[in-house]
Scaffold this motif. Structure first.
Motif, short mmCIF file in Angstrom:
data_model
loop_
_atom_site.label_atom_id
_atom_site.label_comp_id
_atom_site.label_asym_id
_atom_site.label_seq_id
_atom_site.Cartn_x
_atom_site.Cartn_y
_atom_site.Cartn_z
N GLN A 84 0.83 -1.20 0.00
CA GLN A 84 0.00 0.00 0.00
C GLN A 84 0.86 1.25 0.00
OE1 GLN A 84 -3.12 0.23 2.95
NE2 GLN A 84 -3.59 -1.95 2.78
N TRP A 86 1.85 4.72 1.11
CA TRP A 86 1.59 5.50 2.33
C TRP A 86 2.79 6.37 2.62
CZ3 TRP A 86 4.22 5.52 7.08
CH2 TRP A 86 3.60 6.25 8.11
N VAL A 94 -4.40 10.55 8.89
CA VAL A 94 -3.38 9.76 8.18
C VAL A 94 -2.62 8.95 9.20
CG1 VAL A 94 -1.34 9.82 6.70
CG2 VAL A 94 -3.20 11.47 6.34
N ARG A 155 6.89 1.39 9.28
CA ARG A 155 5.92 2.47 9.08
C ARG A 155 5.45 3.05 10.40
NH1 ARG A 155 2.16 -0.54 4.55
NH2 ARG A 155 3.29 0.15 2.68
N TRP A 159 6.13 6.92 11.39
CA TRP A 159 5.00 7.79 11.71
C TRP A 159 5.20 8.48 13.06
CZ3 TRP A 159 0.52 6.50 15.05
CH2 TRP A 159 -0.53 7.41 14.94
#
Length: 231
Positions: A84, A86, A94, A155, A159
């Motif tokens: 995906q 991102w 988000v 991820r 983040w």
């Protein structure tokens, strides 16, 4: 997916976002944050989604199975999730894809503490039980996780780093020889009391949110701090 008592169907994206808001909230600013839901977190997820408290854990597990692709006929487990597109953002809506999967991966690690058996085969057996993995898909799930684990957990760390500690300081790093199950274990092996002590350590050593240092240096700091606690 389950639905509210009245209103639209709850989407996997909504559940993923609720997990982010419940676990990685701004209440964790400047503190180490873990993907292991504490007491009441599944119920908090349910409350955010407007469903009965008992549905929280079920929703997280069912969305995790969907994110991983347990029963997908078009892709291998974890493949679609890892692929995906991102990018991190400070926008509230988000959040990293796969947070429900990360929670279930951590639950599997947490359940290993009961008998102290941290063998890889024990971990994956517990993961399959949580996901209700069909026997015919179990090897594919293990292979898919090993192939894409670092993307999934990376991820989450990226983040949190992007938020500069405002949603918590990332802690998902594997150490030693357990390259893949070491990631969920890093989230589950500490008891709540231990986490509170770690938070105290970060405060007393004046380590800012998002700060990183070599493992050898942090070990020296922790050893010195623990010695002072015993005096």
């Amino acid at each position: 997916m389950a639905s509210r008592s009245s209103g639209p169907i709850i989407s996997p994206r909504e559940v993923n976002r609720a997990v982010a808001d419940a676990i990685f909230s701004e209440a964790m600013a400047g503190r180490p944050v873990y993907a292991l839901p504490g007491d009441g977190v599944p119920e908090q997820v349910a409350e955010l989604l407007g469903v009965e408290p008992k549905q929280g854990r079920y929703l997280i597990r069912s969305v995790a199975a969907r994110q991983i692709g347990i029963n997908s006929a078009v892709s291998r487990p974890f493949e679609e999730l890892a692929g995906q597109y991102w990018v991190p953002s400070l926008a509230e809506d988000v959040v990293p894809p796969g947070l429900c999967a990360i929670v279930v991966l951590t639950w599997a690690a947490e359940s290993m503490r009961d008998d102290g058996d941290f063998a890889a085969n024990n971990y994956y057996e517990r993961l399959h039980n949580l996901l209700d993995t069909p026997q015919s898909r179990r090897t594919a799930v293990v292979d898919g996780y090993r192939k894409h684990a670092e993307v999934l957990w990376g991820r989450l760390n990226t983040w949190l780093e992007y938020w500069e500690g405002a949603r918590g300081v990332p802690t998902a790093y594997a150490a030693g020889s357990m390259r893949f199950i070491g990631l969920p274990l890093s989230q589950a092996v500490l008891r709540q009391a231990d986490r509170l002590l770690l938070q105290q350590f970060f405060v007393e050593e004046a380590l800012p949110a998002g700060y990183s240092m070599p493992a050898s240096e942090i070990e020296v700091l922790i050893d010195g701090w623990m010695t002072r606690q015993q005096l």
